[in-house]
Write a protein that holds these residues in place. Structure first.
Motif, PDB file in Angstrom:
ATOM      1  N   ALA A 275       0.859  -1.179   0.000  1.00 26.59           N
ATOM      2  CA  ALA A 275       0.000   0.000   0.000  1.00 26.59           C
ATOM      3  C   ALA A 275       0.895   1.228   0.000  1.00 26.59           C
ATOM      4  CB  ALA A 275      -0.906   0.017   1.231  1.00 26.59           C
ATOM      5  N   THR A 276       0.370   2.316  -0.535  1.00 24.92           N
ATOM      6  CA  THR A 276       1.121   3.573  -0.517  1.00 24.92           C
ATOM      7  C   THR A 276       1.480   3.948   0.912  1.00 24.92           C
ATOM      8  OG1 THR A 276      -0.180   4.265  -2.442  1.00 24.92           O
ATOM      9  CG2 THR A 276       1.095   5.959  -1.318  1.00 24.92           C
ATOM     10  N   GLU A 277       0.577   3.659   1.855  1.00 26.11           N
ATOM     11  CA  GLU A 277       0.810   4.006   3.260  1.00 26.11           C
ATOM     12  C   GLU A 277       1.991   3.242   3.853  1.00 26.11           C
ATOM     13  OE1 GLU A 277      -3.574   4.836   2.496  1.00 26.11           O
ATOM     14  OE2 GLU A 277      -2.030   3.428   1.826  1.00 26.11           O
ATOM     15  N   ALA A 278       2.434   2.168   3.208  1.00 27.59           N
ATOM     16  CA  ALA A 278       3.610   1.417   3.659  1.00 27.59           C
ATOM     17  C   ALA A 278       4.785   1.683   2.716  1.00 27.59           C
ATOM     18  CB  ALA A 278       3.300  -0.069   3.718  1.00 27.59           C
ATOM     19  N   THR A 279       4.786   2.824   2.088  1.00 31.42           N
ATOM     20  CA  THR A 279       5.789   3.254   1.118  1.00 31.42           C
ATOM     21  C   THR A 279       5.707   2.436  -0.166  1.00 31.42           C
ATOM     22  OG1 THR A 279       7.229   3.890   2.958  1.00 31.42           O
ATOM     23  CG2 THR A 279       8.211   3.873   0.767  1.00 31.42           C
ATOM     24  N   ALA A 280       5.507   1.147  -0.043  1.00 29.65           N
ATOM     25  CA  ALA A 280       5.249   0.300  -1.211  1.00 29.65           C
ATOM     26  C   ALA A 280       4.855  -1.099  -0.748  1.00 29.65           C
ATOM     27  CB  ALA A 280       6.440   0.250  -2.151  1.00 29.65           C
ATOM     28  N   ARG A 281       5.814  -1.883  -0.252  1.00 33.30           N
ATOM     29  CA  ARG A 281       5.572  -3.311  -0.018  1.00 33.30           C
ATOM     30  C   ARG A 281       5.466  -3.648   1.470  1.00 33.30           C
ATOM     31  NH1 ARG A 281       5.097  -2.428  -4.429  1.00 33.30           N
ATOM     32  NH2 ARG A 281       3.021  -2.704  -3.591  1.00 33.30           N
ATOM     33  N   MET A 282       4.567  -4.605   1.762  1.00 30.08           N
ATOM     34  CA  MET A 282       4.452  -5.156   3.105  1.00 30.08           C
ATOM     35  C   MET A 282       4.691  -6.662   3.138  1.00 30.08           C
ATOM     36  SD  MET A 282       1.169  -3.178   4.772  1.00 30.08           S
ATOM     37  CE  MET A 282       0.104  -3.229   3.333  1.00 30.08           C
ATOM     38  N   ALA A 283       4.441  -7.355   2.037  1.00 24.59           N
ATOM     39  CA  ALA A 283       4.588  -8.807   2.022  1.00 24.59           C
ATOM     40  C   ALA A 283       4.967  -9.270   0.629  1.00 24.59           C
ATOM     41  CB  ALA A 283       3.290  -9.488   2.463  1.00 24.59           C
ATOM     42  N   TYR A 284       5.545 -10.458   0.567  1.00 22.86           N
ATOM     43  CA  TYR A 284       5.840 -11.090  -0.718  1.00 22.86           C
ATOM     44  C   TYR A 284       5.702 -12.595  -0.556  1.00 22.86           C
ATOM     45  CZ  TYR A 284      10.415 -12.725   0.928  1.00 22.86           C
ATOM     46  OH  TYR A 284      11.423 -13.381   1.608  1.00 22.86           O
ATOM     47  N   LEU A 285       5.372 -13.241  -1.673  1.00 20.55           N
ATOM     48  CA  LEU A 285       5.247 -14.698  -1.695  1.00 20.55           C
ATOM     49  C   LEU A 285       6.492 -15.272  -2.365  1.00 20.55           C
ATOM     50  CD1 LEU A 285       3.505 -17.241  -1.237  1.00 20.55           C
ATOM     51  CD2 LEU A 285       2.491 -16.827  -3.497  1.00 20.55           C
ATOM     52  N   PRO A 286       7.322 -16.017  -1.623  1.00 21.89           N
ATOM     53  CA  PRO A 286       8.507 -16.607  -2.251  1.00 21.89           C
ATOM     54  C   PRO A 286       8.119 -17.414  -3.485  1.00 21.89           C
ATOM     55  CG  PRO A 286       8.603 -16.860   0.133  1.00 21.89           C
ATOM     56  CD  PRO A 286       7.238 -16.322  -0.184  1.00 21.89           C
ATOM     57  N   PRO A 287       8.851 -17.255  -4.590  1.00 25.96           N
ATOM     58  CA  PRO A 287       8.466 -17.894  -5.852  1.00 25.96           C
ATOM     59  C   PRO A 287       8.272 -19.395  -5.767  1.00 25.96           C
ATOM     60  CG  PRO A 287      10.187 -16.282  -6.228  1.00 25.96           C
ATOM     61  CD  PRO A 287      10.046 -16.408  -4.748  1.00 25.96           C
ATOM     62  N   ASP A 288       9.061 -20.077  -4.918  1.00 25.88           N
ATOM     63  CA  ASP A 288       8.942 -21.526  -4.860  1.00 25.88           C
ATOM     64  C   ASP A 288       7.661 -21.977  -4.158  1.00 25.88           C
ATOM     65  OD1 ASP A 288       9.918 -20.427  -2.496  1.00 25.88           O
ATOM     66  OD2 ASP A 288      10.953 -22.270  -1.922  1.00 25.88           O
ATOM     67  N   LEU A 289       6.910 -21.033  -3.549  1.00 22.85           N
ATOM     68  CA  LEU A 289       5.649 -21.372  -2.893  1.00 22.85           C
ATOM     69  C   LEU A 289       4.431 -20.930  -3.710  1.00 22.85           C
ATOM     70  CD1 LEU A 289       6.524 -20.346   0.794  1.00 22.85           C
ATOM     71  CD2 LEU A 289       6.657 -22.617  -0.263  1.00 22.85           C
ATOM     72  N   ALA A 290       4.670 -20.248  -4.838  1.00 23.84           N
ATOM     73  CA  ALA A 290       3.558 -19.670  -5.600  1.00 23.84           C
ATOM     74  C   ALA A 290       2.614 -20.722  -6.143  1.00 23.84           C
ATOM     75  CB  ALA A 290       4.097 -18.803  -6.736  1.00 23.84           C
ATOM     76  N   ALA A 291       3.145 -21.818  -6.657  1.00 24.96           N
ATOM     77  CA  ALA A 291       2.282 -22.843  -7.256  1.00 24.96           C
ATOM     78  C   ALA A 291       1.452 -23.561  -6.200  1.00 24.96           C
ATOM     79  CB  ALA A 291       3.135 -23.845  -8.027  1.00 24.96           C
ATOM     80  N   GLU A 292       2.009 -23.745  -5.001  1.00 32.72           N
ATOM     81  CA  GLU A 292       1.330 -24.496  -3.950  1.00 32.72           C
ATOM     82  C   GLU A 292       0.384 -23.625  -3.128  1.00 32.72           C
ATOM     83  OE1 GLU A 292       2.462 -27.488  -0.218  1.00 32.72           O
ATOM     84  OE2 GLU A 292       4.038 -26.610  -1.490  1.00 32.72           O
ATOM     85  N   HIS A 293       0.711 -22.332  -3.001  1.00 29.99           N
ATOM     86  CA  HIS A 293      -0.100 -21.422  -2.174  1.00 29.99           C
ATOM     87  C   HIS A 293      -0.416 -20.144  -2.955  1.00 29.99           C
ATOM     88  CE1 HIS A 293       0.765 -23.926   1.378  1.00 29.99           C
ATOM     89  NE2 HIS A 293       2.026 -23.964   0.938  1.00 29.99           N
ATOM     90  N   PRO A 294      -1.077 -20.255  -4.093  1.00 32.25           N
ATOM     91  CA  PRO A 294      -1.261 -19.087  -4.957  1.00 32.25           C
ATOM     92  C   PRO A 294      -2.244 -18.052  -4.418  1.00 32.25           C
ATOM     93  CG  PRO A 294      -2.512 -20.941  -5.809  1.00 32.25           C
ATOM     94  CD  PRO A 294      -1.686 -21.470  -4.669  1.00 32.25           C
ATOM     95  N   GLY A 295      -3.051 -18.422  -3.423  1.00 34.16           N
ATOM     96  CA  GLY A 295      -4.029 -17.483  -2.894  1.00 34.16           C
ATOM     97  C   GLY A 295      -3.533 -16.656  -1.740  1.00 34.16           C
TER      98      GLY A 295
END
Length: 866
Positions: A275-295
């Motif tokens: 969010a803009t209020e957090a300058t930009a980023r607060m969380a990220y999904l590690p790429p190796d977990l994207a297929a298993e936990h895409p939501g």
């Protein structure tokens, strides 16, 4: 004078330490960090040492980058606004009265010093001001500190493992916190920026991407739709290392799909949350977990932390973020720029849960707002809209879509159409579900999580299919004109038919009756019923104006696609004048003036709506296009900004004739001598046609004389009148075109007008009758939409580009055609019928006295042309 901050905190502005490494790569070449530092230092010196409020009209270009870095490095609080949204820029200038304004320039910004010092009290920690609402010009801004910017840039650089050899393409605007974070994080690590404002659908973007050996780019959900169009999944990009995604929720199935594509081609997908209020980023999904936990949104960024605060009556709690990138607070007026830190944690408003793998998942919103299709939707307003229609409803939703439960039996399809149009959402974003009773908690409150679950339990109700004889004359009039009060003596004109509904009605009547007489629009329903003699025919006859509109729009699209060259747009001004005079000049002055204004609105609203979308999605158009003013204030040279010239010229003409006929003496003269009045308009038009007088003012292209010729033709009552219009056509059309194929162009226009004069109907294969009718009715909408459609399809096939443009245009026409009628039908259905008492007037008269008749009727949108 306000205190200077500690500038060493902004690590990414220390450019010179990276020496001769490439900092910026553009089409024009490479600029090293040392060279960039020199430009930044020189411009910072021009800004001065006293802290001042600087507003930067930012674009993805070197001048904006230099201005941004110079202001930060010199300690001047910077307000970023989009350079291509002048209304937003002027709104924020008026609201915050900056001391300095930086506008686009060549290599460095153009510095507009509004005062020598500063009139503001500026807090020492204040570094950057970003809008909370994109490019709307809202005065509510996020206040970010130097520490916020540095901490978030370092955090992003850490989890993306940005190295000096990385090069990121600027696919997002500099004024957008996500796009800005790409710049900050790469400059911090001495990496390169491939600085461009090209779209990902532009082949030149990918040429630059490959040539500059770019390793990453940033995307929002819509970007992936564009990537699918250009075949990105199979693109050969040997240096691409990762793609980042934020700016809204990407559907889990798409996350899984794109993560798989990345694995096959050797790059990673980073799904992020911020969010803009957090300058930009607060969380990220590690790429190796994207297929298993895409939501899920993944884990907090380095240095940040989440907690989930319980919410009363809800299973899931609110997601709260803490970290050094949390903003100082909001600003809503200049006095707020003196404030220090007002918050220490960010309450996101999102309902979330943490799964067994330690990953966070956002499941909804605590507040009664959701963000869909870039719009902030008030769920309470959704319920109020439906309540006004007499419907008890509960609205919930997430970034996936709006879910509405309606209590009792209702036409769910119709309610969906009304609601989507009221809040500005696509139809597909609204799920309407009929329930016997709204789900409620033990406290009696609506159980909104249960409402959200309706989306997964059952599909929305399907629309009802009307029954009856589609060839019934009354039904044809009722459906096309959205009228329920069709009497035996009513005619098309008496029922306020217009040129768009004329096409729809005539095509269906021709099927029901056979070949229509030229004056069918003046015949009563009773008389049309008598003539009903349906028969099977190989060839049908359609009115010449309908066939001309259909053929002309196909030629226009084909010419622009370069399938063949046959210019027909000017002919449609004559057709527009012909239809205007036929359908808009009956009745008394006040009613017909209202009819003129309604018709103008039905042209302008869908055109402006689409052009506004085109303006937001592409860089081809300006604000002048959105307001249909390019013909007055646009560039003299032929650019993409002239794409919508036909719409503008037609609008100018209709405004002019409406204003003229609003004058009492002009109204009386037109009624007294219709053909003479029309000839006078032709003469007036020929003054601009031959440039006889030049008032020295901006003026549109000379096309009014063609509109007036069509008007004169519709007013012709004798053979002499028709011969007069024919002679004027033959004399005035030659020489007006300056195109390379001017002779063919002029012959086409003249031939079309002569056909309109002397041939009342043209043969059309019966199997194509409806198609011709659709193309004619949708011609304006095809003209509008084809500018965005055919460039996407042209690389595949010119024929496909033409066909796709026609289909999309007809679809947009159908949407604009159906929506007003659906709204009115819905309003009629929810107003209770008045009680019947002895001596009451007949049902038709009672219906006219209901509340519905206080609502302006919205029949099909008029289309005078193309």
């Amino acid at each position: 004078m306000t205190a200077q901050p500690e500038l060493a905190q902004i690590a990414f502005t220390d450019l010179a330490r990276h020496g001769g490494r490439p900092a910026v790569i553009t089409d024009d070449g490479v600029i090293t960090y040392r060279e960039l530092a020199g430009r930044v230092d020189d411009f910072a010196a021009r800004l001065g040492t006293e802290r001042r409020l600087v507003l930067l009209a930012a674009r993805n270009a070197l001048d904006s980058l230099v201005g941004y870095l110079a202001a930060l490095s010199a300690g001047h609080p910077l307000l970023l606004v989009p350079a291509d949204k002048p209304a937003a820029l002027e709104s924020l200038v008026a609201a915050y009265d900056p001391d300095v304004v930086l506008r686009p320039g060549e290599g460095v910004p153009v510095l507009e010093e509004r005062r020598p010092g500063s009139r503001h009290e500026l807090h020492p920690e204040l570094a950057l001001l970003l809008s909370t609402s994109g490019s709307t010009g809202s005065p509510k801004l996020v206040r970010l500190s130097h520490a916020n910017l540095t901490a978030n840039a370092a955090s992003i650089a850490e989890y993306l493992r940005i190295e000096p050899d990385d090069r990121a393409a600027t696919t997002l605007p500099l004024h957008y916190c996500y796009g800005l974070s790409v710049v900050n994080s790469h400059l911090m690590r001495g990496a390169g920026l491939v600085l461009t404002d090209l779209s990902v659908v532009d082949p030149c973007f990918w040429d630059l991407f490959r040539d500059s050996r770019a390793t990453s780019f940033a995307a929002v959900p819509y970007t992936f739709d564009l990537l699918e169009r250009v075949g990105f999944a199979e693109a050969d990009l040997p240096h691409l290392r990762y793609v980042t995604q934020a700016g809204g929720r990407l559907a889990p199935e798409k996350v899984r799909s794109w993560a798989g594509i990345g694995r096959r081609h050797g790059w990673d997908l980073f799904v992020m949350y911020g969010a803009t209020e957090a300058t930009a980023r607060m969380a990220y999904l590690p790429p190796d977990l994207a297929a298993e936990h895409p939501g899920t949104i993944g884990v907090p960024v380095p240095g940040g932390a989440f907690r989930i605060e319980p919410v009363e009556d809800l299973e899931d709690g609110e997601l709260v973020y803490t970290g050094p990138n949390v903003m100082l607070g909001y600003a809503e007026q200049p006095a707020d720029l003196a404030l220090g830190r007002a918050i220490h944690e960010l309450r996101t408003g999102d309902l979330a849960r943490r799964n067994a793998h330690g990953l966070y998942e956002v499941v909804g919103r605590r507040s009664r707002f959701v963000k869909l299709a870039g719009l902030r939707i008030d769920l309470g307003q959704v319920e109020r809209i439906l309540a006004e229609l007499g419907v008890t409803a509960a609205a919930a939703g997430s970034d996936d879509g709006l879910v509405v439960a309606v209590e009792g039996e209702h036409d769910s399809s119709l309610l969906t159409k009304v609601l989507a149009g009221s809040v500005g959402l696509p139809r597909a974003a609204v799920g309407m579900h009929s329930v016997e009773r709204l789900p409620r908690l033990t406290t009696g409150k609506v159980d909104y999580p249960a409402v959200r679950r309706l989306a997964a339990q059952a599909p929305p109700a399907a629309p009802e299919t009307p029954s009856g004889d589609r060839d019934d004359i009354r039904r044809i009039f009722a459906e096309a004109l959205d009228r329920s009060d069709i009497g035996d003596g009513d005619t098309f004109v008496s029922l306020d038919g217009d040129s768009l509904s004329y096409v729809a009605v005539s095509v269906r009547l021709e099927q029901a009756i056979g070949r229509l007489p030229a004056d069918w629009h003046l015949l009563s329903v009773r008389e049309l019923e008598r003539r009903r003699k349906p028969r099977r025919r190989v060839v049908s006859f359609l009115e010449t104006s309908i066939v001309l509109r259909a053929v002309a729009i196909v030629c226009i699209v084909a010419t622009h696609v370069h399938l063949f060259h046959f210019q027909t747009a000017h002919l449609l001004f004559a057709v527009a004048g012909y239809n205007f005079a036929r359908f808009q000049l009956g009745g008394e002055r006040a009613p017909r003036l209202r009819r003129h204004l309604r018709s103008l609105t039905r042209i302008v609203v869908p055109c402006v709506a689409f052009i506004a979308v085109a303006y937001l999605l592409t860089d081809d158009y300006s604000v002048a296009n959105v307001f249909l003013l390019n013909g007055m204030v646009g560039p003299q040279e032929l650019t993409t900004q002239w794409h919508f010239w036909f719409v503008e010229m037609l609008t100018y003409i209709l405004i002019g004739v409406t204003a003229l006929l609003a004058v009492p003496w002009a109204d009386r003269l037109q009624r007294w001598a219709p053909f003479g009045f029309a000839l006078g308009l032709v003469v007036m038009g020929l003054i601009s046609r031959y440039d006889i007088m030049d008032p020295g003012l901006p003026k549109p292209a000379p096309v009014f004389w063609l509109f007036a010729l069509g008007w004169a033709l519709a007013s012709a009552r004798t053979g002499v009148h028709r011969w007069t219009v024919s002679v004027l056509t033959v004399l005035s059309v030659p020489g007006f075109s300056s195109s390379a194929t001017s002779t063919i162009h002029e012959v086409t226009v003249a031939t079309g007008i002569l056909l309109l004069i002397w041939v009342p109907a043209l043969p059309v294969p019966t199997v194509l009758r409806r198609v011709v009718g659709w193309l004619a009715a949708a011609s304006l909408y095809i003209y509008l939409t084809h500018w965005l459609v055919y460039p996407v399809l042209l690389p595949l096939s010119p024929v496909l580009a033409v066909g796709g443009s026609l289909v999309v245009g007809v679809a947009y026409w159908a949407l604009c055609n159906w929506l007003p009628a659906a709204i009115m039908r819905r309003r009629r259905s929810v107003v209770p019928a008045p009680a019947v008492s002895p001596g009451s007037p007949p049902m038709e008269d009672r219906a006219r006295k209901t509340k519905l008749d206080t609502i302006p009727r919205l029949p099909y949108p008029v289309q005078e042309g193309p």
